[in-house]
Each structure stands twice: as structure tokens, then as C-alpha cells.
Design an enzyme around this catalytic site. Structure first.
Site, PDB file in Angstrom:
ATOM      1  N   TYR A  30       0.916  -1.225  -0.030  1.00  0.00           N
ATOM      2  CA  TYR A  30      -0.516  -0.109   0.148  1.00  0.00           C
ATOM      3  C   TYR A  30       0.908   1.304   0.253  1.00  0.00           C
ATOM      4  O   TYR A  30       0.479   2.417  -0.607  1.00  0.00           O
ATOM      5  CB  TYR A  30      -0.772  -0.159   1.195  1.00  0.00           C
ATOM      6  CG  TYR A  30      -2.060  -0.437   1.425  1.00  0.00           C
ATOM      7  CD1 TYR A  30      -2.770  -1.757  -0.031  1.00  0.00           C
ATOM      8  CD2 TYR A  30      -3.035  -0.048   1.874  1.00  0.00           C
ATOM      9  CE1 TYR A  30      -3.515  -1.995  -0.140  1.00  0.00           C
ATOM     10  CE2 TYR A  30      -4.505  -0.933   1.673  1.00  0.00           C
ATOM     11  CZ  TYR A  30      -4.773  -2.007   0.961  1.00  0.00           C
ATOM     12  OH  TYR A  30      -5.740  -3.265   0.873  1.00  0.00           O
ATOM     13  N   CYS A  61      -3.021  -1.202  10.007  1.00  0.00           N
ATOM     14  CA  CYS A  61      -1.879  -1.231   8.400  1.00  0.00           C
ATOM     15  C   CYS A  61      -1.566   0.373   8.497  1.00  0.00           C
ATOM     16  O   CYS A  61      -2.413   1.180   9.293  1.00  0.00           O
ATOM     17  CB  CYS A  61      -2.553  -1.117   7.107  1.00  0.00           C
ATOM     18  SG  CYS A  61      -1.776  -0.664   6.076  1.00  0.00           S
ATOM     19  N   ASN A  62      -0.461   1.357   9.036  1.00  0.00           N
ATOM     20  CA  ASN A  62      -0.200   2.471   8.900  1.00  0.00           C
ATOM     21  C   ASN A  62      -0.859   3.444   8.227  1.00  0.00           C
ATOM     22  O   ASN A  62      -1.187   4.272   8.546  1.00  0.00           O
ATOM     23  CB  ASN A  62       1.558   3.027   9.781  1.00  0.00           C
ATOM     24  CG  ASN A  62       1.719   2.205  11.468  1.00  0.00           C
ATOM     25  OD1 ASN A  62       2.079   2.898  11.898  1.00  0.00           O
ATOM     26  ND2 ASN A  62       1.738   0.616  10.910  1.00  0.00           N
ATOM     27  N   THR A  63      -0.157   2.957   6.566  1.00  0.00           N
ATOM     28  CA  THR A  63      -0.610   3.789   5.743  1.00  0.00           C
ATOM     29  C   THR A  63      -2.066   3.608   4.973  1.00  0.00           C
ATOM     30  O   THR A  63      -3.123   5.245   5.440  1.00  0.00           O
ATOM     31  CB  THR A  63       0.017   2.514   4.363  1.00  0.00           C
ATOM     32  OG1 THR A  63       1.582   2.308   4.331  1.00  0.00           O
ATOM     33  CG2 THR A  63      -0.502   4.088   2.800  1.00  0.00           C
ATOM     34  N   CYS A 170       5.053   0.588  10.315  1.00  0.00           N
ATOM     35  CA  CYS A 170       4.310  -0.262   9.310  1.00  0.00           C
ATOM     36  C   CYS A 170       4.617  -1.431  10.759  1.00  0.00           C
ATOM     37  O   CYS A 170       5.426  -1.600  10.942  1.00  0.00           O
ATOM     38  CB  CYS A 170       5.334   0.099   8.608  1.00  0.00           C
ATOM     39  SG  CYS A 170       4.296  -1.314   7.012  1.00  0.00           S
ATOM     40  N   THR A 171       3.342  -1.934  10.029  1.00  0.00           N
ATOM     41  CA  THR A 171       3.036  -3.173  10.441  1.00  0.00           C
ATOM     42  C   THR A 171       3.902  -4.115  10.186  1.00  0.00           C
ATOM     43  O   THR A 171       3.979  -5.233  10.990  1.00  0.00           O
ATOM     44  CB  THR A 171       1.360  -3.772  11.388  1.00  0.00           C
ATOM     45  OG1 THR A 171       1.329  -3.644   9.506  1.00  0.00           O
ATOM     46  CG2 THR A 171       0.605  -2.373  11.871  1.00  0.00           C
TER      47      THR A 171
END
Length: 264
Positions: A30, A61-63, A170-171
Site C-alpha cells: 500500500y 496497517c499504518n498507511t 509499518c506493521t
């Protein structure tokens, strides 16, 4: 693969809860996609998830947390938790010169600097986009010598800034923790937001009286890409070979999406 780091924490801290795990493997990574693309994917996934149904969604998800959380929270009537704010709060407790490694999209969103400085205006935040990290993990290249070189290349600018704390923005990145620790000085602390979003989920479930009063069901795994590939790669982190089901992502937003689930 990134969300598995969050799932592991959830299962440890919330043993009575049942989990449905979705990995958008057909569209990873992503981090180099546009906000419109990411928002579209997240909407489709949540439309399908709520049809299962679910009582809470955790955006592992960080994004997508950076670029889609506010929008989908307004569109869906279930609690949806993002990972950035819990991670930011934890980072401020750890140090004052905070480095963040994340995808290009998360870095460009400025979500971590904003969240960290909302908690502590005196904190200094330094970011580094690491577009190679997710593909290295997804293609099982963690142990290759080149990976150590790439990690060193991306951490060097942050170390030059004298960081005392590093946030895995980010995971996926905790999967690289062994390599990252080889590069970091011993005094630099690391923050895995997966730990703290799990704590937030636990508190939210209690506050909303949504805790499970029955025995937990077996975690179900779904992907938008190849189930066999996901199962094989995830084995090293799950410790078992999961049964993985495939969902055709473009059809998730339609009522027929339930019929699009194919048991593998």
C-alpha cells in the site's frame, strides 16, 4: 504479512475474542499507492467484513490508518481503530528524539509527527521512508545479506539525528526487528505500535461492553491474492499452517461478495 504482528498481540492480550484476519495480498504494498486507491480498498474490505458480521475493525496497517481512517469511521457504524495514535503516545513516553520508519505514503501524510507533537510539542520527530522493506518481507528475503545493507542505509540518517527511540511505522517492520537491532545502538529503544493498539482495543471493548462472553472461535484467515502463498509464508510467524480462504476484492463492495468467498 504486516497485520500478523498485530494479530499476535491481539490473540495474546484478548484470548477470549474471535478474530477474522484479512490480508489484501493482491494489492500489497500500500505504501506507494495513492490515497484514493487505499481508501477504495479499505471501503471494500470493510463492506465485506461488516457482512460477516464483525463488532470491531482494527486497521492493522499504518498507511491505511494515515490515509483512510477518518473517512471510513464516518461511513461505518462499528468502532474502527487505527494504529498511529497508540504508537505515537507510546513513543512520547519512551523518548524525546523519535525516529519513524514507515512507507512513503505514511511518511508523506505526516501522521506520526502530527500525532506525536499533539501529545508532546517538544518532541523532535525524524522520518525515513523505507519502500524496500515490505517487498523484502513479502518475498521472504529477511535473512539475505542485502537486507542488512538496506536496513543500515535507511537507519543511518536517523542515527545521524541522534534518535533515542525508533517507531516501527509499518506493521510489517517488526518482522525485520532482528535485522534492525543489529544496526541500532543498544540505547535506542524501539516502539511496536501493535502492542499499544491491542491495549486500546481491549479498553474500547470494555467501554462499549462488547467483550466476548463465550469461548473464542478459531481465527479465520482471508486474502485477496494467493491463499497457498500466504499460508506458506505466514507459517514461520504463526507456528502452524493456516487454512486460508480467498476473497475476490473487486466484488467485496457488492451484496454478491459473500458468494465470492472460495474455500481453499
Amino acid at each position: 504479512m504486516g497485520g500478523l504482528t498485530v494479530l499476535k498481540e491481539l490473540q495474546q492480550q484478548l484470548p477470549n475474542e474471535s478474530f477474522l484476519y484479512f490480508g489484501d495480498t493482491a494489492n500489497v504494498p500500500y505504501g506507494t499507492r495513492s490515497q484514493a486507491e487505499i481508501l477504495g480498498f479499505v471501503r471494500q474490505i470493510l463492506c465485506w467484513m461488516t457482512s460477516q458480521p464483525i463488532k470491531m475493525a482494527i486497521m492493522a496497517c499504518n498507511t491505511s490508518s494515515a490515509l483512510a481512517l477518518d473517512e471510513v469511521r464516518a461511513e461505518f457504524d462499528i468502532p474502527i481503530l487505527g494504529i498511529i495514535l497508540p504508537g505515537a503516545r507510546a513513543a512520547v513516553k519512551q523518548g524525546k528524539r523519535i525516529g519513524v520508519i514507515a512507507t512513503p505514503a505514511t511518511v508523506a501524510s505526516e501522521s506520526y509527527p502530527q500525532a506525536i507533537q499533539e501529545v508532546n510539542t517538544t518532541a523532535k520527530v525524524f522520518q525515513e521512508a523505507c519502500p524496500e522493506f515490505v517487498p523484502l518481507i513479502e518475498h521472504n528475503r529477511i535473512r539475505e545479506p542485502e537486507t542488512l545493507q538496506i536496513v543500515h542505509q535507511h537507519l543511518h540518517p536517523l542515527l545521524q539525528q541522534g534518535i533515542d527511540t525508533l517507531v516501527y511505522g509499518c506493521t510489517h517492520y517488526p518482522h525485520l526487528s532482528g535485522v534492525i537491532r543489529q544496526v541500532l545502538p543498544s540505547h535506542v529503544k524501539t516502539v511496536d505500535p501493535a502492542v499499544y493498539i491491542t491495549t486500546a482495543a481491549k479498553q474500547e471493548l470494555k467501554l462499549l461492553q462488547l467483550q466476548n462472553g463465550h469461548a473464542a472461535q478459531t481465527t479465520r484467515f482471508f486474502v485477496s491474492g494467493c491463499p497457498e502463498q500466504f499460508a506458506e509464508l505466514s507459517y514461520q510467524w504463526l507456528g502452524f499452517l493456516p487454512v486460508v480462504e480467498k476473497v475476490i476484492l473487486p466484488e467485496l463492495a457488492s451484496p454478491q461478495s459473500i458468494e465470492a468467498v472460495e474455500q481453499i
